[in-house]
Motif scaffolding. Structure first.
Motif, PDB file in Angstrom:
ATOM      1  N   GLU A  13       0.830  -1.217   0.000  1.00 51.39           N
ATOM      2  CA  GLU A  13       0.000   0.000   0.000  1.00 51.39           C
ATOM      3  C   GLU A  13       0.862   1.265   0.000  1.00 51.39           C
ATOM      4  O   GLU A  13       0.490   2.276  -0.603  1.00 51.39           O
ATOM      5  N   LEU A  14       2.026   1.209   0.626  1.00 51.96           N
ATOM      6  CA  LEU A  14       2.921   2.369   0.596  1.00 51.96           C
ATOM      7  C   LEU A  14       3.628   2.479  -0.755  1.00 51.96           C
ATOM      8  O   LEU A  14       3.892   3.587  -1.228  1.00 51.96           O
ATOM      9  N   ILE A  15       3.918   1.350  -1.367  1.00 46.99           N
ATOM     10  CA  ILE A  15       4.502   1.372  -2.719  1.00 46.99           C
ATOM     11  C   ILE A  15       3.501   2.003  -3.690  1.00 46.99           C
ATOM     12  O   ILE A  15       3.880   2.798  -4.557  1.00 46.99           O
ATOM     13  N   GLU A  16       2.226   1.685  -3.520  1.00 44.75           N
ATOM     14  CA  GLU A  16       1.187   2.289  -4.379  1.00 44.75           C
ATOM     15  C   GLU A  16       1.149   3.802  -4.171  1.00 44.75           C
ATOM     16  O   GLU A  16       0.980   4.556  -5.129  1.00 44.75           O
ATOM     17  N   ARG A  17       1.304   4.243  -2.937  1.00 40.11           N
ATOM     18  CA  ARG A  17       1.324   5.688  -2.664  1.00 40.11           C
ATOM     19  C   ARG A  17       2.547   6.336  -3.313  1.00 40.11           C
ATOM     20  O   ARG A  17       2.464   7.441  -3.844  1.00 40.11           O
ATOM     21  N   LEU A  18       3.679   5.631  -3.264  1.00 40.36           N
ATOM     22  CA  LEU A  18       4.888   6.136  -3.916  1.00 40.36           C
ATOM     23  C   LEU A  18       4.660   6.272  -5.417  1.00 40.36           C
ATOM     24  O   LEU A  18       5.033   7.274  -6.026  1.00 40.36           O
ATOM     25  N   LYS A  19       4.011   5.276  -6.001  1.00 39.79           N
ATOM     26  CA  LYS A  19       3.712   5.334  -7.443  1.00 39.79           C
ATOM     27  C   LYS A  19       2.865   6.558  -7.758  1.00 39.79           C
ATOM     28  O   LYS A  19       3.119   7.270  -8.738  1.00 39.79           O
ATOM     29  N   ARG A  20       1.834   6.804  -6.941  1.00 39.47           N
ATOM     30  CA  ARG A  20       0.964   7.969  -7.165  1.00 39.47           C
ATOM     31  C   ARG A  20       1.737   9.271  -7.001  1.00 39.47           C
ATOM     32  O   ARG A  20       1.565  10.213  -7.784  1.00 39.47           O
ATOM     33  N   MET A  21       2.584   9.329  -5.980  1.00 38.04           N
ATOM     34  CA  MET A  21       3.380  10.540  -5.747  1.00 38.04           C
ATOM     35  C   MET A  21       4.263  10.836  -6.964  1.00 38.04           C
ATOM     36  O   MET A  21       4.339  11.986  -7.418  1.00 38.04           O
ATOM     37  N   LEU A  22       4.900   9.811  -7.472  1.00 37.75           N
ATOM     38  CA  LEU A  22       5.781   9.993  -8.633  1.00 37.75           C
ATOM     39  C   LEU A  22       4.976  10.389  -9.872  1.00 37.75           C
ATOM     40  O   LEU A  22       5.380  11.289 -10.613  1.00 37.75           O
ATOM     41  N   ALA A  23       3.851   9.711 -10.086  1.00 37.47           N
ATOM     42  CA  ALA A  23       3.027  10.013 -11.259  1.00 37.47           C
ATOM     43  C   ALA A  23       2.480  11.433 -11.188  1.00 37.47           C
ATOM     44  O   ALA A  23       2.464  12.153 -12.195  1.00 37.47           O
ATOM     45  N   ASP A  24       2.045  11.847  -9.991  1.00 35.34           N
ATOM     46  CA  ASP A  24       1.506  13.203  -9.828  1.00 35.34           C
ATOM     47  C   ASP A  24       2.536  14.267 -10.141  1.00 35.34           C
ATOM     48  O   ASP A  24       2.190  15.375 -10.545  1.00 35.34           O
ATOM     49  N   ARG A  25       3.807  13.936  -9.970  1.00 33.68           N
ATOM     50  CA  ARG A  25       4.878  14.910 -10.222  1.00 33.68           C
ATOM     51  C   ARG A  25       5.586  14.652 -11.543  1.00 33.68           C
ATOM     52  O   ARG A  25       6.700  15.137 -11.758  1.00 33.68           O
ATOM     53  N   GLY A  26       4.977  13.873 -12.381  1.00 38.58           N
ATOM     54  CA  GLY A  26       5.567  13.623 -13.693  1.00 38.58           C
ATOM     55  C   GLY A  26       6.870  12.859 -13.619  1.00 38.58           C
ATOM     56  O   GLY A  26       7.757  13.065 -14.451  1.00 38.58           O
ATOM     57  N   PHE A  27       7.021  12.008 -12.592  1.00 34.06           N
ATOM     58  CA  PHE A  27       8.210  11.178 -12.394  1.00 34.06           C
ATOM     59  C   PHE A  27       9.477  12.009 -12.205  1.00 34.06           C
ATOM     60  O   PHE A  27      10.568  11.593 -12.549  1.00 34.06           O
ATOM     61  N   SER A  28       9.302  13.202 -11.659  1.00 33.79           N
ATOM     62  CA  SER A  28      10.462  14.039 -11.358  1.00 33.79           C
ATOM     63  C   SER A  28      10.384  14.448  -9.881  1.00 33.79           C
ATOM     64  O   SER A  28       9.617  13.867  -9.121  1.00 33.79           O
ATOM     65  N   ASP A  29      11.142  15.446  -9.468  1.00 34.02           N
ATOM     66  CA  ASP A  29      11.213  15.884  -8.056  1.00 34.02           C
ATOM     67  C   ASP A  29      11.579  14.713  -7.149  1.00 34.02           C
ATOM     68  O   ASP A  29      10.997  14.529  -6.075  1.00 34.02           O
TER      69      ASP A  29
END
Length: 185
Positions: A13-29
């Motif tokens: 579930e935390l890996i899924e949150r990480l995926k969303r965080m990365l996707a929301d930022r365009g895989f940058s930051d």
């Protein structure tokens, strides 16, 4: 055997949150995402700290995966259902072959295959198989519908021939044909 990657030790579930965080930022930051993710881990009571290299590699893998899916969708959108179904079968074969080669190289190299990689591969195979089955069903349904329509058209043509032979009017003939084909006149 090498130690597992830190991200492999993090709950899904935390890996899924990480995926969303990365996707929301365009895989940058990556630096900011890494800091936020480590804060999430700490809040959840997980004593693992993930480095920006691991998050960067994970981000690159996700981005590459999205690009591959996007290219596949573009390619498949230009195909008809039958060609798409053939493409799915080919992809399934390629993935299964790659999985076998990956497992053989790990076994021969006395290496370690992370459980998350196996899980992702299994999910990908399951999704692809489900998609292939759905497309096959759509193709079968379309074929049955086409055969049914051809049967109705043949029956309507035979009825019209018979109607002409017994001297019925063209209007009555058209009504019979429409009734068999299920259309309004």
């Amino acid at each position: 055997m090498p130690p597992p990657k830190k991200l492999d030790l993090v709950p899904e579930e935390l890996i899924e949150r990480l995926k969303r965080m990365l996707a929301d930022r365009g895989f940058s930051d990556i630096v900011e995402v890494t800091e936020e993710f480590n804060t999430l881990l700490e809040v959840d009571g997980i004593s693992i700290r993930v480095g920006k290299t691991a998050v960067g590699n994970f981000s690159k893998m996700l981005k590459d995966q999205r690009e591959a899916f996007s290219m596949a969708e573009t390619l498949l959108s230009d195909m008809d259902l039958e060609a798409e179904s053939d493409m799915h079968r080919t992809l399934l074969t390629m993935i299964a072959t790659s999985a076998m080669q990956m497992m053989r190289s790990v076994r021969e190299g006395d290496g370690h295959l992370p459980a998350s990689d196996l899980m992702n591969l299994g999910r990908m195979l399951k999704d692809l198989m489900g998609s292939t089955i759905a497309r096959e069903k759509i193709l079968e349904d379309a074929e049955r519908k086409k055969e049914r329509q051809m049967g109705l058209e043949m029956a309507a043509a035979a009825a019209c021939d018979t109607a002409r032979k017994v001297g019925m009017s063209e209007e009555l003939e058209n009504q019979i044909k429409a009734s068999i084909l299920g259309i309004e006149v």
